[in-house]
Design a protein around this motif. Structure first.
Motif, mmCIF file in Angstrom:
data_model
loop_
_atom_site.group_PDB
_atom_site.id
_atom_site.type_symbol
_atom_site.label_atom_id
_atom_site.label_comp_id
_atom_site.label_asym_id
_atom_site.label_seq_id
_atom_site.Cartn_x
_atom_site.Cartn_y
_atom_site.Cartn_z
ATOM 1 N N ILE A 1 -3.792 14.293 -7.886
ATOM 2 C CA ILE A 1 -3.110 13.767 -7.744
ATOM 3 C C ILE A 1 -3.484 12.559 -8.411
ATOM 4 O O ILE A 1 -4.692 12.179 -8.939
ATOM 5 C CB ILE A 1 -3.430 12.759 -5.883
ATOM 6 N N PRO A 2 -2.457 11.686 -9.236
ATOM 7 C CA PRO A 2 -3.705 10.795 -10.592
ATOM 8 C C PRO A 2 -4.012 9.220 -10.008
ATOM 9 O O PRO A 2 -3.782 9.676 -8.235
ATOM 10 C CB PRO A 2 -1.721 10.118 -11.039
ATOM 11 N N PRO A 3 -4.577 8.223 -10.852
ATOM 12 C CA PRO A 3 -5.458 7.815 -9.227
ATOM 13 C C PRO A 3 -4.675 6.594 -9.744
ATOM 14 O O PRO A 3 -5.083 5.470 -9.186
ATOM 15 C CB PRO A 3 -6.293 7.307 -10.416
ATOM 16 N N ALA A 4 -3.319 6.164 -10.831
ATOM 17 C CA ALA A 4 -2.708 5.443 -10.843
ATOM 18 C C ALA A 4 -1.363 5.340 -12.037
ATOM 19 O O ALA A 4 -1.135 6.617 -12.612
ATOM 20 C CB ALA A 4 -3.662 3.921 -11.463
ATOM 21 N N SER A 5 -0.998 4.451 -12.572
ATOM 22 C CA SER A 5 0.297 4.348 -13.184
ATOM 23 C C SER A 5 -0.468 4.826 -14.788
ATOM 24 O O SER A 5 0.690 5.345 -15.700
ATOM 25 C CB SER A 5 1.152 3.923 -13.010
ATOM 26 N N ILE A 6 -1.171 3.823 -14.935
ATOM 27 C CA ILE A 6 -1.960 4.136 -16.207
ATOM 28 C C ILE A 6 -2.202 5.917 -16.947
ATOM 29 O O ILE A 6 -2.224 6.616 -16.642
ATOM 30 C CB ILE A 6 -3.397 3.875 -16.426
ATOM 31 N N SER A 7 -1.699 5.330 -18.708
ATOM 32 C CA SER A 7 -1.291 6.866 -18.919
ATOM 33 C C SER A 7 -0.558 7.250 -18.389
ATOM 34 O O SER A 7 -0.640 8.664 -18.482
ATOM 35 C CB SER A 7 -2.746 7.485 -19.424
ATOM 36 N N ASN A 8 0.714 7.239 -18.016
ATOM 37 C CA ASN A 8 1.548 7.881 -17.704
ATOM 38 C C ASN A 8 1.425 8.867 -16.676
ATOM 39 O O ASN A 8 1.375 9.839 -16.726
ATOM 40 C CB ASN A 8 2.202 8.511 -18.704
ATOM 41 N N TYR A 9 0.326 8.506 -15.797
ATOM 42 C CA TYR A 9 0.054 9.038 -14.018
ATOM 43 C C TYR A 9 -0.789 10.210 -14.734
ATOM 44 O O TYR A 9 -1.021 11.347 -14.217
ATOM 45 C CB TYR A 9 0.884 9.520 -13.906
ATOM 46 N N THR A 10 -1.387 10.405 -16.163
ATOM 47 C CA THR A 10 -2.633 11.517 -16.038
ATOM 48 C C THR A 10 -3.732 10.761 -16.860
ATOM 49 O O THR A 10 -4.701 11.814 -16.704
ATOM 50 C CB THR A 10 -2.207 11.744 -17.896
ATOM 51 N N LEU A 11 -4.652 10.135 -16.075
ATOM 52 C CA LEU A 11 -6.279 9.329 -16.129
ATOM 53 C C LEU A 11 -6.867 10.207 -15.748
ATOM 54 O O LEU A 11 -7.009 10.232 -14.419
ATOM 55 C CB LEU A 11 -5.901 8.224 -16.021
ATOM 56 N N VAL B 1 0.814 -0.939 0.211
ATOM 57 C CA VAL B 1 -0.045 -0.423 0.298
ATOM 58 C C VAL B 1 1.100 1.171 0.148
ATOM 59 O O VAL B 1 0.911 2.307 -0.969
ATOM 60 C CB VAL B 1 -0.929 0.432 1.493
ATOM 61 N N ARG B 2 1.749 1.369 0.990
ATOM 62 C CA ARG B 2 2.788 2.715 0.879
ATOM 63 C C ARG B 2 3.521 3.232 -0.836
ATOM 64 O O ARG B 2 3.826 3.426 -0.151
ATOM 65 C CB ARG B 2 3.378 2.596 1.859
ATOM 66 N N ASN B 3 3.913 1.083 -1.035
ATOM 67 C CA ASN B 3 4.141 1.500 -2.359
ATOM 68 C C ASN B 3 4.202 2.202 -3.568
ATOM 69 O O ASN B 3 4.063 3.395 -3.726
ATOM 70 C CB ASN B 3 4.831 0.195 -3.189
ATOM 71 N N VAL B 4 1.854 2.298 -3.111
ATOM 72 C CA VAL B 4 1.359 2.330 -3.653
ATOM 73 C C VAL B 4 1.196 4.161 -3.660
ATOM 74 O O VAL B 4 1.758 4.896 -4.759
ATOM 75 C CB VAL B 4 -0.065 1.845 -4.655
ATOM 76 N N LEU B 5 1.084 4.836 -2.791
ATOM 77 C CA LEU B 5 0.713 5.704 -2.298
ATOM 78 C C LEU B 5 2.051 6.561 -2.492
ATOM 79 O O LEU B 5 1.670 8.097 -2.328
ATOM 80 C CB LEU B 5 -0.195 5.611 -0.733
ATOM 81 N N ALA B 6 2.917 6.181 -2.063
ATOM 82 C CA ALA B 6 4.189 7.240 -2.077
ATOM 83 C C ALA B 6 4.278 7.330 -3.379
ATOM 84 O O ALA B 6 4.444 8.412 -4.356
ATOM 85 C CB ALA B 6 5.290 5.982 -1.979
ATOM 86 N N ASP B 7 4.272 6.631 -3.957
ATOM 87 C CA ASP B 7 4.686 6.541 -6.082
ATOM 88 C C ASP B 7 3.494 7.741 -6.517
ATOM 89 O O ASP B 7 3.645 8.730 -7.386
ATOM 90 C CB ASP B 7 4.233 5.039 -6.416
#
Length: 877
Positions: free
Chosen positions: A489-499, A472-478
């Motif tokens: 703050i992006p929702p995920a890494s998808i679309s190079n963090y731009t979704l 969890v920490r890995n995701v939140l920190a990233d």
């Protein structure tokens, strides 16, 4: 408790008590937990368990679902087709082999030179995965290349018409239609031109095969053939007609030899096949995967190439050498740019077929012979064996136990290392996550860690395998490291963090509080406080209107999505209730760090937003919160549930809102997330376990244990009883269907809310401050006879046991060192007495010692310290 685990004393709690058998517990009241006057002699401890308690089944371990090792084998064969010997041998390595044989097919019939083809419409061309242009015109249907196809451009609007004209008349006994697996014509007519008119030569209905021979009643002489398609197989890519070839003769296909095996439940990892031998023509093997039998065809229900435009065409390929091979399915090409495999898959069923793509010739051929010794899977998810569980649960209801461990297993499937070859191909790979443990959203797709999903899946992890909280920490920190300059703050890494999602930055805040609450990691809070300030004081104020409410559409957010990419705009109750939750979570994080000004500012804003929600979003006529002030009136599960969970709704509004959901959204497979279809067709028939979780919480928090359990049993019972079983679905559609067909993820971490709901509310144990420095026990037994469980804490296990009968409620808590907590007993405080051993602590009217009182209508014993504490709550007739 709010959904992020902190007390909300203004929420009323009433427990519906059901009949249950009398069961006892054995334990003592530790003197460390109460003031000195509460210390009891050993002989005054509760009596030993007898009767039903003595016969209580033991062993929560029997419900654990994960495989015992990382090598997983199928449990049975499901079907075979074509020439297959000894299919059962696939299940047992080292013995007999399974043999698949297929003769070399004759060359396909060809139209004479000069033949042309026209279509009623043609989809525009594009570039393939190799960057080369692709065309989809009608000529592809007669070019002799089965790897190209005609694609109509009507998206489900029929008829689609393909007309073939030969340079001279031909005598035809029939034709063959070879179609693409994701555009199979299910209903079509074949006409021939005769005497200047069209005559029907054949009518086909219920077609479901790629190569369909269409014999005519008698041979005809003609120079024109017209195929009119009136229905196409529904696929995730839409309703297009896709015809690869039309042959001027009826050619029955040679049955593809195949074996389908069942792994017994959804698994995730790299398939492995041991081939002992093969013919010397490089026979091809195609692997198709599916989480359900319903979606098991000659192609996979989903493969990452579907999103990346890869060369696999829905299957993974391998050309077997004559000497055999021990092959593990990893992403890549076997020979140059031919014979592609996608690698990791999430599935229950695996179909192995002796076949090859035309584009892979001559490196792989669709004929020959292969012998297979065994099939297995290299499991990549978290291996949750009984020895790894640091938190567990068990109760008298066998179904609830299955749902709890099904949720845990679902979450284990998505707890995995972030690897470039295995994640969503739509721009999701990130060097900053590569090689780190994360919580993906789904086992088969999208395989990217979304922060909204963590709002549920992270709690499931904390309560089962908290030693992996780094995921969890890995995701939140990233995500914090990729925060935009304006605070979003992006929702995920998808679309190079731009979704662009509107709600997910709020989940980053609430999930950060959850992480600190369950783990006690205050260093995380300190490190990311600047990110917290930027998102709460920067971005969200930029999308706030004059009333103080978030309004989607402001600051260029009209095109932003949310967890379900819903077309909601303007003021939306869900967004604002989630905003209140995030502001309060941020306030708690700030207070933990001694940042009082931030804490006060965010707390005051939360109160202001809550007041505005009540003033502007409440629909008195319906007795529920509006979904949005824009568009037709509708009332959503997400907004109404969160309004209750966060305390926005007072007792009367909470009761009315939940009653409205009862009256309008109950389905046999759960509660729908909308009360009507004004947002989109059949919205009132769709169930998301993700948004059902806060509604289940709301029912427990307001004392409606019976309705909470009923909703759990309908929602999770449906998923448990239907294929693939055990794991929890991304969404449920009308009639209990897969809400997005084969594309639906059938093992999705955001759907595991039954686990924290049962632990925190039925069993009743939850953290009240970071790292369980303080805890709260508030059981809501409903119709459950007994429950026991353990919560992992940084200080050691917190264990709870209770028995529930008409006469008494018996409870024991074993608290870890360096913690303190409170216990609240279900039922009306003025119709019960509470004792510890022979000492009466509450007689129905008054307490005999300090630390015992009535809170919210229930008896509460406060300031209990480490050790074991036992109580009996006796009820008046």
């Amino acid at each position: 408790m709010t959904s992020n685990g902190t007390p909300e004393n203004d929420i009323p709690r009433r427990t519906v008590m059901a009949r249950a058998g009398a069961v006892g517990l054995t334990a003592t009241l530790a003197s460390a937990g109460l003031p000195a006057a509460a210390a009891l002699p050993a002989e005054e401890a509760a009596a030993p368990a007898t009767g039903d308690a003595a016969r209580r089944p033991k062993g929560w371990q029997r419900y654990v679902q994960a495989p015992s090792s990382r090598t997983v084998r199928p449990v049975r064969t499901v079907t075979t087709s074509g020439d297959v010997d000894n299919a059962e041998a696939l299940l047992k390595p080292g013995g007999a082999t399974t043999v698949l044989r297929r003769p070399r097919p004759a060359a396909a019939p060809r139209w004479p030179d000069g033949t042309t083809a026209e279509a009623s419409s043609t989809h525009a061309g594009n570039n393939g995965n190799d960057g080369q242009p692709r065309t989809y015109d009608a000529a592809n249907a007669i070019d002799g290349d089965p790897d190209t196809f005609w694609n109509d451009d009507t998206v489900g609007a029929f008829p689609d018409v393909l007309t073939i004209s030969a340079p001279q008349a031909l005598r035809l006994a029939g034709i063959t239609v070879v179609s693409n697996s994701d555009g199979v014509p299910t209903a079509f007519t074949v006409e021939v031109g005769r005497d200047g008119a069209w005559q029907t030569a054949a009518t086909i209905v219920d077609n479901d095969v790629i190569q369909r021979a269409v014999p005519f009643a008698s041979p005809v002489t003609t120079d024109r053939v017209r195929i009119t398609v009136t229905a196409v197989q529904d696929t995730p890519r839409g309703d297009f007609t896709r015809i690869n070839e039309v042959w001027p003769a009826p050619v029955e296909p040679i049955a593809v030899p195949s074996v389908t095996v069942d792994f017994g439940k959804v698994v995730v990892g790299y398939p492995r096949i041991r081939f002992t031998s093969a013919s010397d023509n490089s026979p091809g093997v195609r692997l198709a995967f599916s989480e359900t039998r319903q979606c098991l065809t000659e192609r996979s229900d989903f493969t990452r190439s579907d999103q990346a435009g890869g060369a696999g065409q829905g299957t993974d390929q391998f050309a077997v050498p004559a000497g055999g091979a021990d092959w593990t399915d990893h992403k890549g090409f076997q020979s140059g740019d031919k014979i592609f495999a996608d690698g990791l898959h999430g599935f229950r069923y695996l179909r192995i077929a002796l076949d090859a793509l035309p584009a892979d010739a001559p490196a792989a051929q669709p004929w020959g012979e292969v012998a297979i010794d065994s099939v297995s899977l290299q499991f990549t998810g978290y291996l949750g064996t009984p020895s790894t569980y640091r938190g567990w649960f068990l109760c008298s209801d066998d179904d609830l136990n299955r749902y709890w461990y099904g949720a845990s297993y679902t979450n284990e499937l998505v707890t995995d290392t972030f690897r470039q070859d295995d994640v969503d191909p739509r721009g999701a790979w990130s060097a900053t996550l590569e090689g780190k443990l994360v919580l993906h959203d789904g086992a088969k797709r999208d395989r990217d860690p979304y922060v909204g999903d963590l709002a549920v899946s992270a709690r499931t992890l904390y309560l089962t395998h908290d030693d992996t909280a780094e995921a969890v920490r890995n995701v939140l920190a990233d995500l914090a490291a990729h925060q935009r300059a304006d605070g979003w703050i992006p929702p995920a890494s998808i679309s190079n963090y731009t979704l662009p999602l509107f709600d997910y930055p709020l989940y980053w805040v609430t999930c950060g509080w959850d992480y600190v609450l369950y783990t006690g990691d205050s260093a995380y809070a300190a490190q990311h406080h600047p990110n917290l300030v930027k998102v709460l004081d920067g971005w969200y104020p930029s999308v706030t209107d004059e009333s103080g409410l978030l309004s989607k559409g402001l600051n260029g957010t009209g095109g932003y999505g949310d967890y379900a990419f819903l077309g909601r705009t303007g003021r939306v109750t869900y967004y604002n209730a989630l905003y209140v939750q995030a502001l309060r979570a941020g306030s708690r994080l700030a207070r933990l760090l001694g940042r009082g000004a931030d804490a006060e500012r965010w707390s005051a804003r939360a109160d202001k937003v809550a007041q505005a929600v009540n003033a502007l979003m409440w629909d008195a006529a319906a007795g529920a919160y509006l979904d949005s002030t824009t568009g037709p009136a509708r009332h959503a599960q997400d907004g109404n549930a969160l309004a209750v969970v966060t305390g926005i709704a007072d007792a009367d509004r909470a009761a009315a809102a939940l009653a409205h959901l009862d009256a309008t959204t109950q389905r046999p497979y759960g509660n729908a997330f909308m009360d009507n279809d004004t947002l989109f067709d059949q919205a009132s028939q769709r169930v998301y376990a993700f948004t059902s979780y806060p509604e289940i919480e709301a029912r427990f928090l307001t004392g409606r244990a019976a309705s909470a359990l009923d909703q759990i049993r309908r929602t999770y019972g449906w998923m448990d009883e239907n294929d693939p079983g055990i794991t929890h679905w991304e969404g449920i559609g009308p009639g209990g269907s897969l809400y997005e067909g084969a594309y639906t993820s059938m093992a999705h971490g955001w759907s595991t809310g039954v686990l924290p709901a049962l632990t925190h509310h039925l069993l009743g144990a939850r953290p009240a401050s970071p790292g369980y420095a303080t805890w709260e026990i508030r059981p809501q037994p409903g119709d459950v006879d007994w429950a026991t469980g353990q919560l992992p804490t940084p200080q050691g296990p917190l264990r709870v046991e209770w028995d529930n009968s008409d006469q008494a409620f018996r409870l024991t808590v074993h608290a870890p060192a360096h913690t303190r907590g409170s216990i609240s007993f279900p039922g009306d405080a003025h119709r019960q007495g509470v004792r510890a051993g022979r000492r009466t602590l509450w007689d129905g009217r008054r307490a005999s010692m300090r630390g015992v009182g009535v809170t919210g209508g229930v008896v509460t014993v406060s300031d209990l310290g480490p050790g074991s504490h036992s109580f009996v709550c006796e009820r008046d007739g």
